[in-house]
Enzyme design. Structure first.
Site, PDB file in Angstrom:
ATOM      1  N   ARG A  79     -18.630  -5.785 -10.430  1.00 55.11           N
ATOM      2  CA  ARG A  79     -18.681  -5.380  -9.016  1.00 55.11           C
ATOM      3  C   ARG A  79     -18.272  -3.912  -8.835  1.00 55.11           C
ATOM      4  O   ARG A  79     -18.605  -3.292  -7.846  1.00 55.11           O
ATOM      5  CB  ARG A  79     -17.717  -6.226  -8.179  1.00 55.11           C
ATOM      6  N   PHE A 124     -26.699  -3.502 -24.642  1.00 50.01           N
ATOM      7  CA  PHE A 124     -26.021  -4.771 -24.974  1.00 50.01           C
ATOM      8  C   PHE A 124     -26.046  -5.651 -23.715  1.00 50.01           C
ATOM      9  O   PHE A 124     -25.025  -6.145 -23.250  1.00 50.01           O
ATOM     10  CB  PHE A 124     -24.575  -4.559 -25.434  1.00 50.01           C
ATOM     11  N   ASP A 135     -31.246  -5.193 -25.868  1.00 51.69           N
ATOM     12  CA  ASP A 135     -30.461  -6.179 -26.616  1.00 51.69           C
ATOM     13  C   ASP A 135     -31.264  -6.566 -27.852  1.00 51.69           C
ATOM     14  O   ASP A 135     -32.487  -6.574 -27.822  1.00 51.69           O
ATOM     15  CB  ASP A 135     -30.180  -7.431 -25.777  1.00 51.69           C
ATOM     16  N   ASN A 191     -32.234  -2.841 -31.761  1.00 54.13           N
ATOM     17  CA  ASN A 191     -30.851  -2.610 -32.147  1.00 54.13           C
ATOM     18  C   ASN A 191     -30.345  -1.414 -31.315  1.00 54.13           C
ATOM     19  O   ASN A 191     -30.956  -0.344 -31.297  1.00 54.13           O
ATOM     20  CB  ASN A 191     -30.795  -2.279 -33.643  1.00 54.13           C
ATOM     21  N   ALA A 192     -29.236  -1.606 -30.655  1.00 56.45           N
ATOM     22  CA  ALA A 192     -28.734  -0.595 -29.720  1.00 56.45           C
ATOM     23  C   ALA A 192     -28.424   0.722 -30.435  1.00 56.45           C
ATOM     24  O   ALA A 192     -28.663   1.807 -29.881  1.00 56.45           O
ATOM     25  CB  ALA A 192     -27.484  -1.114 -29.024  1.00 56.45           C
ATOM     26  N   ASP A 214     -21.763  -2.475 -23.070  1.00 54.84           N
ATOM     27  CA  ASP A 214     -20.887  -3.652 -23.114  1.00 54.84           C
ATOM     28  C   ASP A 214     -21.117  -4.395 -24.431  1.00 54.84           C
ATOM     29  O   ASP A 214     -21.666  -5.493 -24.453  1.00 54.84           O
ATOM     30  CB  ASP A 214     -21.178  -4.561 -21.913  1.00 54.84           C
ATOM     31  N   CYS A 240     -14.344  -5.404 -25.938  1.00 57.20           N
ATOM     32  CA  CYS A 240     -13.731  -6.738 -25.876  1.00 57.20           C
ATOM     33  C   CYS A 240     -13.102  -7.115 -27.209  1.00 57.20           C
ATOM     34  O   CYS A 240     -12.837  -8.279 -27.465  1.00 57.20           O
ATOM     35  CB  CYS A 240     -14.763  -7.770 -25.433  1.00 57.20           C
TER      36      CYS A 240
HETATM   37  N1  SAH Z   1     -23.178  -7.263 -20.828  1.00 63.93           N
HETATM   38  C1  SAH Z   1     -23.385  -8.663 -21.090  1.00 63.93           C
HETATM   39  C2  SAH Z   1     -22.630  -9.180 -22.279  1.00 63.93           C
HETATM   40  C3  SAH Z   1     -22.904  -8.474 -23.571  1.00 63.93           C
HETATM   41  S1  SAH Z   1     -22.457  -9.390 -24.964  1.00 63.93           S
HETATM   42  C4  SAH Z   1     -23.048  -9.488 -19.869  1.00 63.93           C
HETATM   43  O1  SAH Z   1     -22.296  -9.015 -19.004  1.00 63.93           O
HETATM   44  O2  SAH Z   1     -23.506 -10.620 -19.789  1.00 63.93           O
HETATM   45  C5  SAH Z   1     -23.056  -8.415 -26.231  1.00 63.93           C
HETATM   46  C6  SAH Z   1     -24.551  -8.424 -26.403  1.00 63.93           C
HETATM   47  O3  SAH Z   1     -24.856  -7.451 -27.380  1.00 63.93           O
HETATM   48  C7  SAH Z   1     -25.160  -9.726 -26.889  1.00 63.93           C
HETATM   49  O4  SAH Z   1     -26.195 -10.097 -26.048  1.00 63.93           O
HETATM   50  C8  SAH Z   1     -25.728  -9.399 -28.287  1.00 63.93           C
HETATM   51  O5  SAH Z   1     -26.985 -10.032 -28.532  1.00 63.93           O
HETATM   52  C9  SAH Z   1     -25.923  -7.927 -28.188  1.00 63.93           C
HETATM   53  N2  SAH Z   1     -25.831  -7.154 -29.436  1.00 63.93           N
HETATM   54  C10 SAH Z   1     -24.877  -7.216 -30.380  1.00 63.93           C
HETATM   55  N3  SAH Z   1     -25.065  -6.256 -31.314  1.00 63.93           N
HETATM   56  C11 SAH Z   1     -26.176  -5.573 -30.943  1.00 63.93           C
HETATM   57  C12 SAH Z   1     -26.881  -4.467 -31.480  1.00 63.93           C
HETATM   58  N4  SAH Z   1     -26.466  -3.860 -32.609  1.00 63.93           N
HETATM   59  N5  SAH Z   1     -27.964  -4.035 -30.822  1.00 63.93           N
HETATM   60  C13 SAH Z   1     -28.393  -4.621 -29.690  1.00 63.93           C
HETATM   61  N6  SAH Z   1     -27.759  -5.669 -29.122  1.00 63.93           N
HETATM   62  C14 SAH Z   1     -26.663  -6.140 -29.742  1.00 63.93           C
END
Ligand code: SAH
Length: 401
Positions: free
Chosen positions: A210, A225, A247, A275-276, A297, A337
């Site tokens: 929020r 992510f 993601d 991949n991020a 995130d 986290c």
């Molecule tokens: N922001 C989201 C939670 C993110 S959890 C929310 O509020 O709901 C982390 C996410 O990162 C997961 O969906 C996982 O699939 C993704 N992830 C983890 N490592 C990654 C990477 N190297 N590249 C892309 N996505 C990744």
């Protein structure tokens, strides 16, 4: 009557236990008297033979006993009914505007190894220890009595179970329900994905998300992510022009697509399955596309203290690149986290990233865990979520101000 084994602690144990921490490590135990099997309830005594509490024991775990109570009472369905009622009496006053919240947050709520999230009329639970696994019938009965759910899904499909000698498990254990559980949160419709990650939805960012409200209106937002797009959906609700979600989980993006459509955001977003790290690197090299808001995130990059350095490198890389991909005066929304990365550590990493990127970053908002995930100070491990919104400026501009 079955005799409960007695665990007697060493004389010079740390004050941690006395001060409310529920874990007793193997090297804190002087001796165990009586017969028991791993997963059984035991009585725990100080060296002086004063009663400390009751908990469950596991010989396969370095955390040998986890305490469930400091009272000399029976651990049965009634015990859990009372616990749940007590937890809910606090949370029900604090958790607002949502059909999704964490009913039980494990140790911090006094129930080690047990997590319960409520999504609409359904519950998703996670059992992370052998002791709790053995108590499952009581737990389920207590949940049914206190919350009368339409169904309970168990999502105990994470690696930590193996250390406890437990198999992974996923399925409906009380009545039945949908694969995607619909619930409303902050005025939006979401799905908790029973085949997705963790309990299916990350409720811990419910209040932090929020906080982006005043930063996204009319803006091009990059949600990295994204999982099932909670930040993206909130951005669009708060007036963002367009959002790109990134993601590496195809399934998460498919569910995000359904959620964004359901909320009427058709045509206002793009899903990128990548991949991020590669994605941010590529954008950075191309050096063309610039964003006004970037949200990061990521998952916990470190699970243990030994992994911390690797986590710092990961956080630094993505934050550094994001800072460089932002337009002047852009907004960086960034979270960590990882339990083993403290807020101080995280800020130092962000400072390092800003120095390398030659940016001045000012904290405009900060967040942490919402009251349904409230950390307990006596259990420092229950703190994990760090969240900041930064204004990102370049140093050069500051110099000529
Ligand atoms: N922001 C989201 C939670 C993110 S959890 C929310 O509020 O709901 C982390 C996410 O990162 C997961 O969906 C996982 O699939 C993704 N992830 C983890 N490592 C990654 C990477 N190297 N590249 C892309 N996505 C990744």
């Amino acid at each position: 009557m079955i005799q409960i084994a007695k665990v007697i602690l060493k004389e010079n144990i740390k004050s941690r236990i006395k001060n409310g921490h529920p874990w007793i490590y193997e090297n804190e135990i002087e001796k165990v008297e009586g017969e028991y099997e791993s997963g059984d309830i035991v009585d725990v005594f100080y060296h002086s033979m004063d009663f400390l509490g009751k908990g469950y024991i596991n010989n396969n775990s370095r955390i040998r006993v986890r305490l469930l109570t400091r009272k000399n009472i029976k651990i049965d369905k009634e015990f859990f009914v009372e616990k749940l009622k007590k937890i809910l009496s606090i949370k029900s006053k604090l958790v607002k505007d949502t059909e999704g919240f964490r009913v039980v947050f494990s140790e911090a709520d006094g129930l080690p190894g047990f997590v319960v999230d409520k999504f609409g009329e359904y519950l998703v639970i996670q059992i992370g220890s052998l002791g709790m696994e053995k108590l499952k019938p009581f737990l389920i009965d207590a949940l049914v009595e206190v919350l009368s759910p339409k169904g309970i899904f168990e999502k105990s499909d994470y690696a930590a179970r193996e250390r406890e000698g437990l198999e992974k498990f996923r399925g409906w254990i009380y009545k039945n329900g949908p694969e995607l559980i619909e619930f409303r949160m902050n005025g939006l419709v979401f799905y908790a994905d029973t085949l997705g990650q963790k309990t299916g939805f990350f409720l811990d960012q419910r209040e932090n998300v929020r906080l982006i409200k005043d930063f996204v209106g009319g803006k091009e937002v990059l949600d990295v992510f994204s999982y099932t797009g909670s930040f993206a959906a909130h951005s669009l609700k708060y007036g963002a022009r367009h959002v790109i979600l990134v993601d590496y989980s195809k399934r998460a993006l498919d569910v995000a697509n359904m959620i964004l459509k359901k909320n009427g955001f058709d045509g206002k977003y793009e899903l990128i399955n990548a991949n991020a790290f590669d994605f941010l690197r590529k954008l950075y090299k191309e050096g063309e596309k610039l964003f006004e808001v970037i949200i990061l995130d990521p998952p916990a990059f470190a699970k243990s203290f030994e992994d911390r350095r690797r986590a710092y490198r990961g956080y630094k890389e993505i934050n550094l690149r994001a800072m460089k991909l932002l337009k002047e005066g852009g907004t960086l929304v960034t979270a960590s986290c990882s339990r083993v990365v403290t807020e101080q550590d995280f800020l130092i990493v962000l400072y390092d990233a800003a120095s390398d990127a030659k940016k001045k970053i000012q904290i405009l908002k900060r967040g942490n865990q919402p009251p349904d995930h409230a950390p307990t100070l006596n259990i420092f491990e229950s703190f994990y979520l760090k969240f900041f919104i930064f204004n990102v400026d370049s140093e050069k501009l500051l110099a000529i101000q």
